[in-house]
Design a protein around this motif. Structure first.
Motif, PDB file in Angstrom:
ATOM      1  N   ALA A 115      13.689  -0.575  -4.544  1.00 45.97           N
ATOM      2  CA  ALA A 115      14.115  -0.841  -3.483  1.00 45.97           C
ATOM      3  C   ALA A 115      12.974  -0.579  -2.303  1.00 45.97           C
ATOM      4  CB  ALA A 115      15.065   0.275  -2.928  1.00 45.97           C
ATOM      5  N   ASP A 116      11.925   0.356  -2.605  1.00 47.40           N
ATOM      6  CA  ASP A 116      10.853   0.275  -1.595  1.00 47.40           C
ATOM      7  C   ASP A 116       9.800  -0.765  -1.773  1.00 47.40           C
ATOM      8  OD1 ASP A 116      11.739   2.928  -1.225  1.00 47.40           O
ATOM      9  OD2 ASP A 116      10.306   3.881  -2.561  1.00 47.40           O
ATOM     10  N   PHE A 117       9.871  -1.524  -2.630  1.00 48.39           N
ATOM     11  CA  PHE A 117       9.155  -2.772  -2.795  1.00 48.39           C
ATOM     12  C   PHE A 117       9.787  -3.934  -1.938  1.00 48.39           C
ATOM     13  CE2 PHE A 117       6.894  -1.880  -6.853  1.00 48.39           C
ATOM     14  CZ  PHE A 117       5.680  -1.984  -6.463  1.00 48.39           C
ATOM     15  N   GLU A 118      11.144  -3.714  -1.987  1.00 52.21           N
ATOM     16  CA  GLU A 118      11.955  -4.824  -1.137  1.00 52.21           C
ATOM     17  C   GLU A 118      11.775  -4.568   0.254  1.00 52.21           C
ATOM     18  OE1 GLU A 118      13.782  -7.612  -1.813  1.00 52.21           O
ATOM     19  OE2 GLU A 118      13.244  -7.369  -3.913  1.00 52.21           O
ATOM     20  N   ALA A 119      11.811  -3.161   0.674  1.00 53.84           N
ATOM     21  CA  ALA A 119      11.533  -2.770   1.922  1.00 53.84           C
ATOM     22  C   ALA A 119      10.137  -3.354   2.654  1.00 53.84           C
ATOM     23  CB  ALA A 119      11.811  -1.265   2.209  1.00 53.84           C
ATOM     24  N   ALA A 120       9.208  -2.812   1.658  1.00 52.71           N
ATOM     25  CA  ALA A 120       7.883  -3.276   2.223  1.00 52.71           C
ATOM     26  C   ALA A 120       7.562  -4.946   2.190  1.00 52.71           C
ATOM     27  CB  ALA A 120       6.934  -2.856   0.984  1.00 52.71           C
ATOM     28  N   LEU A 121       8.435  -5.739   1.560  1.00 53.48           N
ATOM     29  CA  LEU A 121       8.481  -7.148   1.550  1.00 53.48           C
ATOM     30  C   LEU A 121       8.966  -7.499   3.040  1.00 53.48           C
ATOM     31  CD1 LEU A 121       9.675  -9.044  -1.855  1.00 53.48           C
ATOM     32  CD2 LEU A 121       7.487  -9.314  -0.410  1.00 53.48           C
ATOM     33  N   ALA A 122       9.914  -6.792   3.241  1.00 51.10           N
ATOM     34  CA  ALA A 122      10.441  -6.986   4.636  1.00 51.10           C
ATOM     35  C   ALA A 122       9.769  -6.577   6.061  1.00 51.10           C
ATOM     36  CB  ALA A 122      11.875  -6.299   4.811  1.00 51.10           C
ATOM     37  N   ALA A 163       0.675  -1.246   0.107  1.00 49.16           N
ATOM     38  CA  ALA A 163       0.078   0.067  -0.041  1.00 49.16           C
ATOM     39  C   ALA A 163       0.849   1.337   0.062  1.00 49.16           C
ATOM     40  CB  ALA A 163      -0.753  -0.060   1.157  1.00 49.16           C
ATOM     41  N   GLU A 164       1.978   1.177   0.843  1.00 43.08           N
ATOM     42  CA  GLU A 164       2.619   2.612   0.680  1.00 43.08           C
ATOM     43  C   GLU A 164       3.411   2.658  -0.513  1.00 43.08           C
ATOM     44  OE1 GLU A 164       5.048   2.286   4.286  1.00 43.08           O
ATOM     45  OE2 GLU A 164       3.587   2.229   5.708  1.00 43.08           O
ATOM     46  N   VAL A 165       3.887   1.549  -1.045  1.00 42.98           N
ATOM     47  CA  VAL A 165       4.882   1.737  -2.226  1.00 42.98           C
ATOM     48  C   VAL A 165       3.702   2.386  -3.454  1.00 42.98           C
ATOM     49  CG1 VAL A 165       6.106   0.439  -3.897  1.00 42.98           C
ATOM     50  CG2 VAL A 165       6.111  -0.110  -1.685  1.00 42.98           C
ATOM     51  N   PHE A 166       2.701   1.821  -3.415  1.00 40.81           N
ATOM     52  CA  PHE A 166       1.558   2.305  -4.501  1.00 40.81           C
ATOM     53  C   PHE A 166       1.122   3.712  -4.135  1.00 40.81           C
ATOM     54  CE2 PHE A 166       1.320  -2.055  -5.742  1.00 40.81           C
ATOM     55  CZ  PHE A 166       1.218  -2.030  -7.091  1.00 40.81           C
ATOM     56  N   GLU A 167       0.792   4.052  -3.047  1.00 36.65           N
ATOM     57  CA  GLU A 167       0.789   5.633  -2.593  1.00 36.65           C
ATOM     58  C   GLU A 167       1.627   6.467  -2.986  1.00 36.65           C
ATOM     59  OE1 GLU A 167      -0.556   8.104   1.446  1.00 36.65           O
ATOM     60  OE2 GLU A 167      -0.326   6.019   1.476  1.00 36.65           O
ATOM     61  N   LYS A 168       2.909   5.946  -2.848  1.00 35.34           N
ATOM     62  CA  LYS A 168       3.968   6.757  -3.126  1.00 35.34           C
ATOM     63  C   LYS A 168       4.310   6.913  -4.666  1.00 35.34           C
ATOM     64  CE  LYS A 168       9.065   7.441  -1.988  1.00 35.34           C
ATOM     65  NZ  LYS A 168      10.178   6.680  -1.187  1.00 35.34           N
ATOM     66  N   GLY A 204      13.591   3.953 -11.286  1.00 34.72           N
ATOM     67  CA  GLY A 204      12.873   2.490 -11.090  1.00 34.72           C
ATOM     68  C   GLY A 204      13.929   1.605  -9.931  1.00 34.72           C
ATOM     69  N   ASP A 205      15.291   2.060  -9.938  1.00 33.42           N
ATOM     70  CA  ASP A 205      15.988   1.270  -8.709  1.00 33.42           C
ATOM     71  C   ASP A 205      15.336   1.722  -7.363  1.00 33.42           C
ATOM     72  OD1 ASP A 205      17.486   0.226 -10.845  1.00 33.42           O
ATOM     73  OD2 ASP A 205      19.231   1.755 -10.354  1.00 33.42           O
ATOM     74  N   ILE A 243       5.762  -5.978 -12.529  1.00 30.26           N
ATOM     75  CA  ILE A 243       6.221  -4.772 -12.118  1.00 30.26           C
ATOM     76  C   ILE A 243       7.938  -4.594 -11.979  1.00 30.26           C
ATOM     77  CG2 ILE A 243       6.068  -3.110 -10.276  1.00 30.26           C
ATOM     78  CD1 ILE A 243       3.096  -3.985  -9.903  1.00 30.26           C
ATOM     79  N   LEU A 244       8.507  -5.579 -11.202  1.00 28.67           N
ATOM     80  CA  LEU A 244       9.908  -5.401 -11.091  1.00 28.67           C
ATOM     81  C   LEU A 244      10.482  -5.438 -12.363  1.00 28.67           C
ATOM     82  CD1 LEU A 244      10.185  -7.715  -7.683  1.00 28.67           C
ATOM     83  CD2 LEU A 244      10.196  -5.013  -7.867  1.00 28.67           C
ATOM     84  N   ALA A 245      10.005  -6.471 -13.097  1.00 31.57           N
ATOM     85  CA  ALA A 245      10.657  -6.607 -14.467  1.00 31.57           C
ATOM     86  C   ALA A 245      10.572  -5.247 -15.290  1.00 31.57           C
ATOM     87  CB  ALA A 245      10.214  -7.926 -15.219  1.00 31.57           C
ATOM     88  N   GLY A 246       9.503  -4.537 -15.083  1.00 32.15           N
ATOM     89  CA  GLY A 246       9.227  -3.339 -16.007  1.00 32.15           C
ATOM     90  C   GLY A 246       9.881  -2.181 -15.260  1.00 32.15           C
ATOM     91  N   LEU A 247      10.574  -2.154 -14.152  1.00 29.95           N
ATOM     92  CA  LEU A 247      11.184  -1.013 -13.621  1.00 29.95           C
ATOM     93  C   LEU A 247      12.460  -0.694 -14.256  1.00 29.95           C
ATOM     94  CD1 LEU A 247      10.267  -1.669  -9.782  1.00 29.95           C
ATOM     95  CD2 LEU A 247       9.292   0.132 -11.147  1.00 29.95           C
TER      96      LEU A 247
END
Length: 740
Positions: free
Chosen positions: A315-322, A276-281, A310-311, A300-304
């Motif tokens: 990174a924000d997706f990775e942080a959200a995963l954690a 949610a936070e990644v998509f909001e940002k 995109g980097d 999404i990650l492949a298209g970044l």
């Protein structure tokens, strides 16, 4: 059209690879009985190219084999063996398009939001290809699916392991139970043939036609319902919090292939909820780049790589995963989560696997853990929760002693194709959706909001009549109870129950046990019986047919790929299906890396025997009956000798299993006394294969361990595949000798 012809479908992935090895055997043996085996290409690549033939030069065009088989399925002469095919999700469809374009085929892109006439035309053609496009065309009959006696006997003698749930297990199913497809459903039965329109009336009165000219028949059931998007988002947010609070894995279970319109949207909601936070940002940047949550995190990650910044977004997706609850992983070694690809986690295969594994899936490090299984719509979620509760209370099912739950499934003429067709819509603005008849009368109406997912579906009367007849026939033949899994609290089921009771009265049911139960109760009833070693027929609609024919076989015999699946077509023909293909992508990956194909063709063996028997019955070809009978016995020996593919290199793979089937089949043909001509024809082959067994196996094993190049994934190079799948010169020569 030749009544002595069996049409064998060429499909995709592992089944297509296996066909290159098995089909030459089948054709050689069948020819001895004057039976033709012809292939028809219904692969995803083949379907795409057929739909864009006018874009291609003559040398690249392919015939529309699916349309041909669809017409054939409506005739008494139909005899079709259908292997598993890709039910293309959007990511799979886009990948296939890109591959075909790279191979020089001038086909257009798939555009998510078409704006030009050309883009809309292309989108319309691709919509005919994606999802479970094959099944509604070929399934001109209802389904009779069960474990063959030889498979059941083998499972009892060599039982697989169903693991127990840990004491105090936190694994459970989370489902909405309100504001979902189940609770919002409305249903009507048409008093006469009619033509319907579906329209959206916005809050300001603007009328938008969603579907016009929908022809319906007298007695047809029309349903409509919607998923409230706001309630879905609230539910997803709550389940994410529950998973984190319980410290269990979070796992979403949908059917983004068969439900090709609705479930990718549900999947996208889950991706947006988790991140949610990644998509909001970054939502605006992702949308501008054409990257959709509906296609999954992996897309999404492949298209970044092509997106400015995109980097940082990655990174924000990775942080959200954690930061979020722990996700279950499809492949932890490759970092593929439950939310990477919508077609990677298909509920009918993934939930039985979870239950069989003691309620555990796999986390980021590959270790097993308890799981919150999220199934948003509550229509059938209770089936899996009831099974979990049964296993927790009574322990895991023992394949050595349990009974069976065969299925009679309502699926003819696209019955109950929920969410997978041209009557499913993501609503653009608040208002009302109406189903209106030719006289202008509103049959069904729903108040909807922007983002809601609205769908309608049809179930014709003739398939329902045939379904009831098939259920009674199977109950009488097997002398076990038949349970209609129908819930009177659900609008569609309530109308079906009326029809079932009406059409049961047309049959002699004296001495038979035939009941109607809601799905969760039917689950408990069936599980209680199979624990006593007793069989119970589940008589279900189309979606539950899909679910039940994975759930019970996986727990009973370890896989759904070994089931006998016969579809008696309404006009007298036969469709013979060969099992499930959910594991096919993993098998292809192993084949490409190690030249080792784990695909088990047992389902093809069963389908072929049933197909030959059907041909013998309808044409009077006694040699075909001998082939069918000897193939049945050969398959029994195959199982008893444990000739299915092993799990890793150094053991026989799919090609070795085909050799052993050919060996046992030739031996059975040589010693049968019904047809002396066949006995003589196969006597020499049986001797050759028996004497050459060690050499043939050595030749098959020798190629293992090295990578294989088949050029394309979706459009495999036939010559290279054939060379890879037929590496034994000794075996090939022996087959050639059969033809003289």
């Amino acid at each position: 059209m030749n009544e002595s012809t069996i049409y064998y479908t060429y499909t995709d992935e592992a089944p297509a690879l296996a066909t290159a090895s098995l089909l030459p055997i089948v054709q050689a043996y069948a020819a001895a009985a004057n039976v033709n085996i012809e292939t028809r290409d219904i692969s995803l690549a083949g379907r795409i190219l057929a739909n864009f033939a006018d874009h291609l030069p003559e040398g690249q065009r392919v015939a529309d084999a699916l349309a041909e088989l669809g017409a054939l399925a409506k005739t008494p002469e139909a005899n079709i063996i259908k292997l598993p095919n890709i039910s293309a999700s959007i990511p799979q469809l886009k990948a296939a398009i890109a591959e075909l374009q790279a191979l020089g085929f001038n086909i257009p892109d798939y555009v998510d939001e078409p704006t030009t006439d050309a883009e809309r035309d292309a989108r319309s053609r691709y919509d005919k290809v994606k999802g479970s496009a094959v099944n509604p065309v070929l399934r001109e009959g209802n389904s009779d699916r069960r474990a063959p006696l030889s498979v059941k006997a083998y499972a009892r003698k060599h039982p697989h392991v169903n693991k127990p749930f840990a004491a105090g297990s936190k694994t459970r199913v989370a489902t909405m139970g309100h504001d979902d497809f189940f609770s919002n459903e409305k249903s009507v039965v048409l008093a006469k043939a009619d033509t319907l329109d579906i329209r959206h009336i916005a809050a300001d009165g603007t009328v938008t036609d969603l579907k016009k000219g929908l022809k319906v028949l007298e007695g047809e059931i029309i349903d409509a319902t919607f998923m409230n998007a706001a309630a879905l988002d609230e539910f997803l947010a709550e389940t994410l919090e529950q998973a984190k609070a319980d410290n269990v894995l979070y796992s979403l279970h949908l059917k983004a292939t068969m439900m090709k319109v609705s479930d990718p949207i549900l999947f996208g909601h889950a991706v947006k909820a988790f991140f949610a936070e990644v998509f909001e940002k970054h939502g605006a940047a992702l949308a501008a780049a054409g990257l959709s949550a509906n296609d999954g995190l992996g897309s999404i990650l492949a298209g970044l790589v092509n997106v400015a910044g995109g980097d940082q977004i990655a990174a924000d997706f990775e942080a959200a995963l954690a930061k979020g609850p722990r996700l279950s992983y499809v492949n932890s070694d490759k970092g593929i989560t439950n939310l990477h690809v919508p077609s990677d986690v298909i509920v009918d295969a993934s939930m039985p696997a979870l239950i069989r594994n003691g309620g555990k899936l796999w986390g980021i490090d590959g270790s097993e853990d308890e799981t919150l299984a999220v199934i948003p719509d509550s229509s059938y979620a209770g089936v899996y929760q009831a099974t979990i509760e049964d296993v927790i209370e009574n322990g895991p099912l023992d394949p050595a002693t349990i009974g069976s739950v065969p299925n009679v499934g309502l699926m003819a003429q696209a019955a109950e194709e929920y969410g997978s067709h041209d009557k499913t819509f993501e609503i653009q603005s608040a208002g009302r959706v109406e189903v209106v008849n030719a006289a202008g009368e509103v049959l069904i109406s729903h108040d909807v909001a922007g983002g809601d997912i609205w769908r309608a579906t049809q179930t014709k009367d003739e398939p329902v009549r045939d379904w009831v007849k098939l259920a009674v026939t199977r109950a009488r033949a097997s002398k076990v109870p038949a349970i209609f899994w129908l819930d009177e609290a659900r609008a569609h089921d309530a109308n079906l129950i009326v029809k079932v009771n009406q059409y049961l009265a047309d049959h002699d049911t004296k001495g038979l046990t035939i009941k109607i139960m809601a799905p969760a109760e039917a689950t408990k009833y069936s599980l209680a019986r199979i624990r006593e070693g007793l069989d119970t027929i589940s008589v279900t609609g189309n979606v539950l047919r899909d679910y039940n024919t994975d759930l019970f076989p996986i727990l009973e015999v370890g896989t759904s790929a070994k089931m006998l699946s016969i579809v008696p077509l309404l006009n007298g023909g036969g469709l013979f299906e060969t099992g499930a293909g959910g594991s096919a992508p993993k098998h292809v990956q192993q084949f490409l890396e190690e030249n080792y194909l784990r695909w088990d063709s047992l389902g093809e063996f069963f389908a072929l025997a049933a197909s030959l028997e059907h041909l013998a019955t309808t044409t009077g070809n006694s040699k075909a009956q001998v082939l069918a009978d000897t193939l049945d016995r050969a398959t029994g020996t195959f199982l008893e000798e444990d000739r299915s593919p092993g799990r890793k290199i150094g053991t026989i793979d799919n090609r070795g299993s085909h050799f052993y089937l050919a060996l046992y089949w030739a031996q059975e043909l040589a010693k049968q006394t019904v047809d002396q001509q066949l006995a003589e024809a196969f006597g020499a082959l049986a001797t050759t294969l028996t004497d050459s067994e060690d050499q043939i196996v050595a030749e098959l094993l020798a190629v293992q361990g090295e990578p294989v190049d088949i050029v394309g994934y979706y459009l495999q190079n036939i010559d290279q595949v054939t060379a890879a799948m037929r590496p034994s010169a000794t075996f090939n020569g022996a087959l050639d000798s059969l033809a003289g």
